[in-house]
Each structure stands twice: as structure tokens, then as C-alpha cells.
Design a protein around this motif. Structure first.
Motif, PDB file in Angstrom:
ATOM      1  N   ILE A 175       5.637  30.237  63.495  1.00 16.61           N
ATOM      2  CA  ILE A 175       6.505  30.901  64.562  1.00 16.61           C
ATOM      3  C   ILE A 175       7.643  31.454  64.120  1.00 16.61           C
ATOM      4  O   ILE A 175       8.017  32.565  64.557  1.00 16.61           O
ATOM      5  CB  ILE A 175       6.852  29.649  65.516  1.00 16.61           C
ATOM      6  CG1 ILE A 175       5.515  29.262  66.448  1.00 16.61           C
ATOM      7  CG2 ILE A 175       7.887  30.114  66.477  1.00 16.61           C
ATOM      8  CD1 ILE A 175       5.658  28.247  67.139  1.00 16.61           C
ATOM      9  N   ALA A 176       8.468  30.946  62.962  1.00 11.81           N
ATOM     10  CA  ALA A 176       9.525  31.434  62.422  1.00 11.81           C
ATOM     11  C   ALA A 176       9.453  32.849  61.803  1.00 11.81           C
ATOM     12  O   ALA A 176      10.095  33.663  61.851  1.00 11.81           O
ATOM     13  CB  ALA A 176      10.222  30.505  61.433  1.00 11.81           C
ATOM     14  N   ALA A 177       8.042  32.870  61.212  1.00  2.00           N
ATOM     15  CA  ALA A 177       7.846  34.214  60.694  1.00  2.00           C
ATOM     16  C   ALA A 177       7.650  35.484  61.662  1.00  2.00           C
ATOM     17  O   ALA A 177       7.931  36.466  61.499  1.00  2.00           O
ATOM     18  CB  ALA A 177       6.520  34.143  59.716  1.00  2.00           C
ATOM     19  N   GLU A 178       7.152  34.907  62.882  1.00  2.56           N
ATOM     20  CA  GLU A 178       6.798  35.800  63.779  1.00  2.56           C
ATOM     21  C   GLU A 178       8.122  36.233  64.506  1.00  2.56           C
ATOM     22  O   GLU A 178       8.168  37.419  64.992  1.00  2.56           O
ATOM     23  CB  GLU A 178       5.754  35.199  65.179  1.00  2.56           C
ATOM     24  CG  GLU A 178       4.406  35.223  64.548  1.00  2.56           C
ATOM     25  CD  GLU A 178       3.348  34.471  65.469  1.00  2.56           C
ATOM     26  OE1 GLU A 178       3.951  34.229  66.309  1.00  2.56           O
ATOM     27  OE2 GLU A 178       2.190  34.219  65.123  1.00  2.56           O
ATOM     28  N   ASP A 215      13.543  32.027  60.662  1.00  2.00           N
ATOM     29  CA  ASP A 215      13.387  31.328  59.650  1.00  2.00           C
ATOM     30  C   ASP A 215      14.865  31.134  58.956  1.00  2.00           C
ATOM     31  O   ASP A 215      15.629  32.067  59.158  1.00  2.00           O
ATOM     32  CB  ASP A 215      12.574  31.734  58.482  1.00  2.00           C
ATOM     33  CG  ASP A 215      12.813  33.209  58.058  1.00  2.00           C
ATOM     34  OD1 ASP A 215      12.737  33.966  59.038  1.00  2.00           O
ATOM     35  OD2 ASP A 215      12.564  33.549  56.899  1.00  2.00           O
ATOM     36  N   CYS A 216      15.120  30.281  57.996  1.00  2.00           N
ATOM     37  CA  CYS A 216      16.127  29.947  57.417  1.00  2.00           C
ATOM     38  C   CYS A 216      16.176  30.239  55.823  1.00  2.00           C
ATOM     39  O   CYS A 216      15.264  30.080  55.275  1.00  2.00           O
ATOM     40  CB  CYS A 216      16.804  28.536  57.507  1.00  2.00           C
ATOM     41  SG  CYS A 216      18.527  28.360  57.138  1.00  2.00           S
ATOM     42  N   PRO A 258      20.975  31.079  58.384  1.00  2.00           N
ATOM     43  CA  PRO A 258      19.888  31.600  59.400  1.00  2.00           C
ATOM     44  C   PRO A 258      19.944  33.133  59.666  1.00  2.00           C
ATOM     45  O   PRO A 258      20.751  33.759  59.099  1.00  2.00           O
ATOM     46  CB  PRO A 258      20.499  30.867  60.501  1.00  2.00           C
ATOM     47  CG  PRO A 258      21.321  29.680  60.120  1.00  2.00           C
ATOM     48  CD  PRO A 258      21.979  30.361  58.878  1.00  2.00           C
ATOM     49  N   ASN A 259      18.932  33.479  60.466  1.00  2.00           N
ATOM     50  CA  ASN A 259      18.757  34.873  60.629  1.00  2.00           C
ATOM     51  C   ASN A 259      19.878  35.363  61.115  1.00  2.00           C
ATOM     52  O   ASN A 259      20.561  36.629  60.930  1.00  2.00           O
ATOM     53  CB  ASN A 259      17.539  35.159  61.387  1.00  2.00           C
ATOM     54  CG  ASN A 259      17.286  36.965  61.494  1.00  2.00           C
ATOM     55  OD1 ASN A 259      17.643  37.462  60.632  1.00  2.00           O
ATOM     56  ND2 ASN A 259      16.701  37.354  62.702  1.00  2.00           N
ATOM     57  N   GLU A 260      20.639  35.087  62.365  1.00  2.00           N
ATOM     58  CA  GLU A 260      21.736  35.809  62.945  1.00  2.00           C
ATOM     59  C   GLU A 260      22.987  34.854  63.114  1.00  2.00           C
ATOM     60  O   GLU A 260      23.896  35.499  63.107  1.00  2.00           O
ATOM     61  CB  GLU A 260      21.119  35.660  64.653  1.00  2.00           C
ATOM     62  CG  GLU A 260      19.977  36.563  64.818  1.00  2.00           C
ATOM     63  CD  GLU A 260      20.331  38.125  64.306  1.00  2.00           C
ATOM     64  OE1 GLU A 260      21.501  38.250  64.261  1.00  2.00           O
ATOM     65  OE2 GLU A 260      19.402  38.963  64.272  1.00  2.00           O
ATOM     66  N   LEU A 317      10.027  35.002  55.285  1.00  2.00           N
ATOM     67  CA  LEU A 317       8.957  34.380  55.753  1.00  2.00           C
ATOM     68  C   LEU A 317       8.436  35.645  56.415  1.00  2.00           C
ATOM     69  O   LEU A 317       6.858  35.958  56.426  1.00  2.00           O
ATOM     70  CB  LEU A 317       8.733  33.263  56.789  1.00  2.00           C
ATOM     71  CG  LEU A 317       9.128  32.031  55.911  1.00  2.00           C
ATOM     72  CD1 LEU A 317       9.523  30.963  57.198  1.00  2.00           C
ATOM     73  CD2 LEU A 317       8.299  31.532  54.943  1.00  2.00           C
ATOM     74  N   ASN A 318       8.856  36.639  57.150  1.00  2.00           N
ATOM     75  CA  ASN A 318       8.320  37.593  58.067  1.00  2.00           C
ATOM     76  C   ASN A 318       8.051  38.955  57.006  1.00  2.00           C
ATOM     77  O   ASN A 318       7.540  39.914  57.434  1.00  2.00           O
ATOM     78  CB  ASN A 318       9.223  38.251  58.946  1.00  2.00           C
ATOM     79  CG  ASN A 318      10.615  38.935  58.430  1.00  2.00           C
ATOM     80  OD1 ASN A 318      10.796  38.705  57.392  1.00  2.00           O
ATOM     81  ND2 ASN A 318      11.585  39.231  59.184  1.00  2.00           N
TER      82      ASN A 318
END
Length: 389
Positions: free
Chosen positions: A53-56, A60-61, A81-83, A334-335
Motif C-alpha cells: 500500500i505504501a508503494a501505491e 513509505d518512509c 516520510p514522504n510529506e 518503494l514506488n
């Protein structure tokens, strides 16, 4: 519907969506929940689905080691984290020297922190569980010829640390041995592994190794073909160690690795595949205060291992660039976003499909920093794996 009337499948479907912090609190609900949340089945399910789910959703962190300066110069670990804002992590409780810290993994949310020297310090750490274990000292004294790896044996549900090379011993008599040693979390002890050590490939790159599918991989070259002598990676291979079978194997590298003495060859994991990024070495902007337009341009070739053929082969999937002012490959999210460090010590990402570039609020303290690369970046997903077995 009351909780006690939920089917096992529905209960698991609900629980695996929760973060580790919430699941730890739910362990005290009842014995059944306690046993379920500690079972290898649920732990692996929770981690794998959360990672998917994190990749989608790009949630992810990243676990980042970076230089922050100070009077004596120092490094820190941070969650990125991403944001949301960067979160610095205090690992002083481990007693490890941040300057010489190496991070192996992660494997299912567990990372191996190492300080390599004659008195090796090794810690297994799950940040999301706030648990750590200091490993006992290995039987052999360590020296600069020793190579380390960390992985997961899915057959026995055990986490292992492997080390090999020419190692000195005191007992029963002083001497030097070719040895392979293994630490098992299940027994909290070291043992000698009866397998052939690849000592001819003793020069493994400490900044080009990766844990993938539980096993560990090193980019290495023969001792007799040292770069400083030959000027190229003649005979370079990838060495892999199976944590389940406890044997070494060799994987050929892309041919270009042996043909260009001025290239960096870095192993990473990209979209669940083993990848190698090849690019020119050197610092594009040796004068950190110069404008970016005066820095050099670099292109990055991304090769992916093809496991479907009878014989393993490499396919070049992407060429990124030329990019100006970008120095070092750091890995992949991960993405699949490509992470790099620019000439000012700042972390950036590059989307392989949209060519979109993004700057992260993560950078080295420029004043007084050592020569790059100073950022070490690892994709991290939290897990329920306990190192306090």
C-alpha cells in the motif's frame, strides 16, 4: 457485531491495516489477540501488505544517515516520510559511534547497525517497536578484511548476521583463518559455518551491498585485481549469501562494469528486483559554494537482474540524465523513485516515468562536511518483528 463474534479472516483483515503503535496496544485485549499479533504469519502479512500500500500511495518512509556538523563534526539518523517533516532519531542508547556507523538491511522492519573494527559493535534494531539487541562479540577478532551481511531465513523464521574473510583468533592459539561466522537471533550466539568462503573476492564494497528477499548481496572484486593496481574492476562479481542454505554463490555483473575504470557501480533494490546503477564517479561540484550551472553533468544507467532466463542476465531499463549537479546514487523508494545526492549534500528524487524532480528537506551541513557521499538512505516500513526473543 461484537468483537468476539468476528471471524478470524475478518479480524485479520481489520488488524493488518493498523499501524504498529496501535497493534502493540491491542496485544493486551486478550490472549488470542496477543498470540495472533506475535505469530510469524500475521507479522509477515502486516509488513508485506503495508509495504504494498505504501508503494501505491507514496506513504513509505526513508531511514537516512546524514552529516549535521557541530564543533567536532557529527552524524545523525532521521526518518523522512514522504510529506511530513524530518524526524531525527536518538540512538545514543546503543552506544554506537555515529561517524563510523554502517546500516545493513532492512529486513522486515529490522535493521543491523554495525561499527566495524577490532572490537566490533553490532546492534539489531526495530525502530517501530522501539526494541534493540546488542549482539555478543564474535569468536574471531575482526580486521579490515572482514565483510558483513544481514538477512532473514524464511524457513526457520530467524534473523541472521554473517561475516567472512581473513580473521584473527586468540584461542586455542593465535593465528589467522579463512572463516565464515553466523549469528542467529533465535539462539543469540555465533557459530562457524561449514561452507567455502569466497576469500578471493575479499574486497567487497561496503557502500554497494543490499539485502534482497532475505539474502545478502555484495559487489566485489578479486584481491589480485585491486582497483588501484589495475584501474578497473576486472573480474568483478556479485557475491550472494543464502541465509537459508548458508552457502555463497556468484552472479555476473553487467559487462560495462569491467570496461570503465571511472564508474561507480551501486547495488540497490528497485521494484522488488535487484538493480545496479552505473554512473561516472567523482564530485560534480568540488567547490560547494559555486553556482549549479558550473557543476558537471552525469548520466545514470539502471540495470535490472533478469531471473527468468536459464542463465542470469542484466537488462538496462533506464538511462537518467544527463543531470547537472547530481553526484551520487542513493537508491530507490518503494514506488520506484530514484534517489540521488546533489553537489550541495541535498537529497533529491527523480521519477523514472514522469521525469519529475523533487527536493527533500534533507541535506548535509555544508560547512566542514567530509567529502561526499555522506547520505545513506534506506526505504523503511514498520513491522512487528521483535528482536527481544
Amino acid at each position: 457485531m461484537e468483537i468476539e463474534n468476528l471471524s478470524d479472516d475478518l479480524l485479520i483483515e481489520i488488524l493488518w491495516r493498523l499501524p504498529v503503535k496501535s497493534l502493540l496496544q491491542l496485544k493486551s485485549v486478550c490472549k488470542y489477540w496477543y498470540d495472533l499479533l506475535r505469530s510469524p504469519y500475521f507479522i509477515n502479512l502486516h509488513h508485506d501488505r503495508a509495504a504494498s500500500i505504501a508503494a501505491e500511495e507514496n506513504t513509505d518512509c526513508l531511514l537516512v544517515k546524514r552529516f549535521i556538523g557541530g564543533d567536532e563534526g557529527g552524524f545523525t539518523l532521521s526518518f523522512v516520510p514522504n510529506e511530513t517533516p524530518v524526524e531525527d532519531i536518538d540512538i545514543s542508547f546503543t552506544g554506537l559511534d555515529m561517524k563510523h556507523l554502517r546500516i545493513l538491511g532492512p529486513c522486515n522492519g529490522v535493521v543491523c547497525l554495525t561499527i566495524i573494527g577490532f572490537n566490533s559493535s553490532i546492534v539489531l534494531w526495530n525502530p517501530s517497536m522501539k526494541e534493540f539487541r546488542v549482539l555478543p562479540q564474535p569468536s574471531y577478532k575482526n580486521d579490515h578484511m572482514s565483510n558483513w551481511g544481514f538477512g532473514y531465513d524464511s524457513y526457520t523464521d530467524d534473523y541472521k548476521v554473517v561475516r567472512f574473510g581473513m580473521m584473527s583468533r586468540d584461542l586455542p592459539i593465535k593465528g589467522i583463518d579463512e572463516a565464515v561466522e553466523m549469528y542467529d537471533l533465535s539462539t543469540d550466539s555465533w557459530r562457524v559455518v561449514d561452507t567455502e568462503s569466497p576469500v578471493e573476492y575479499i574486497h567487497c564494497f561496503h557502500d554497494s551491498n543490499v539485502s534482497w528477499n532475505g539474502d545478502f548481496f555484495w559487489y566485489a572484486y578479486p584481491q589480485i585485481y585491486h582497483r588501484r593496481v589495475c584501474g578497473a574492476d576486472h573480474g568483478a562479481v556479485i557475491i550472494t549469501f543464502s541465509m537459508s542454505d548458508e552457502v555463497f554463490e556468484e552472479i555476473p555483473v553487467p559487462e560495462v562494469c569491467s570496461s570503465d575504470p571511472h564508474s561507480e557501480n551501486k547495488l540497490f533494490v528497485m521494484n522488488d528486483s535487484l538493480a545496479m546503477v552505473i554512473y561516472p564517479n567523482g564530485w560534480s561540484n568540488p567547490f560547494w559554494f559555486a553556482p549549479e550551472e558550473f557543476s558537471l553533468q552525469k548520466s545514470f544507467d539502471i540495470w535490472v537482474l533478469n531471473e527468468e532466463d536459464v542463465e542470469l542476465s542484466w537488462n538496462k531499463k533506464f538511462t537518467i540524465g544527463p543531470l547537472q549537479g547530481v553526484d551520487w546514487a542513493l537508491g530507490f523508494r518503494l514506488n520506484g523513485e530514484f534517489l540521488v545526492e546533489n553537489g550541495y549534500g541535498q537529497m533529491m528524487s527523480y521519477n523514472l516515468y514522469t521525469q519529475e524532480r523533487k527536493e527533500y528537506h534533507v541535506h548535509d551541513q555544508v560547512q566542514g562536511r567530509p567529502p561526499p557521499p555522506n547520505l545513506q538512505v534506506l526505504p523503511y516500513m514498520e513491522s512487528l518483528v521483535s528482536v527481544k526473543r
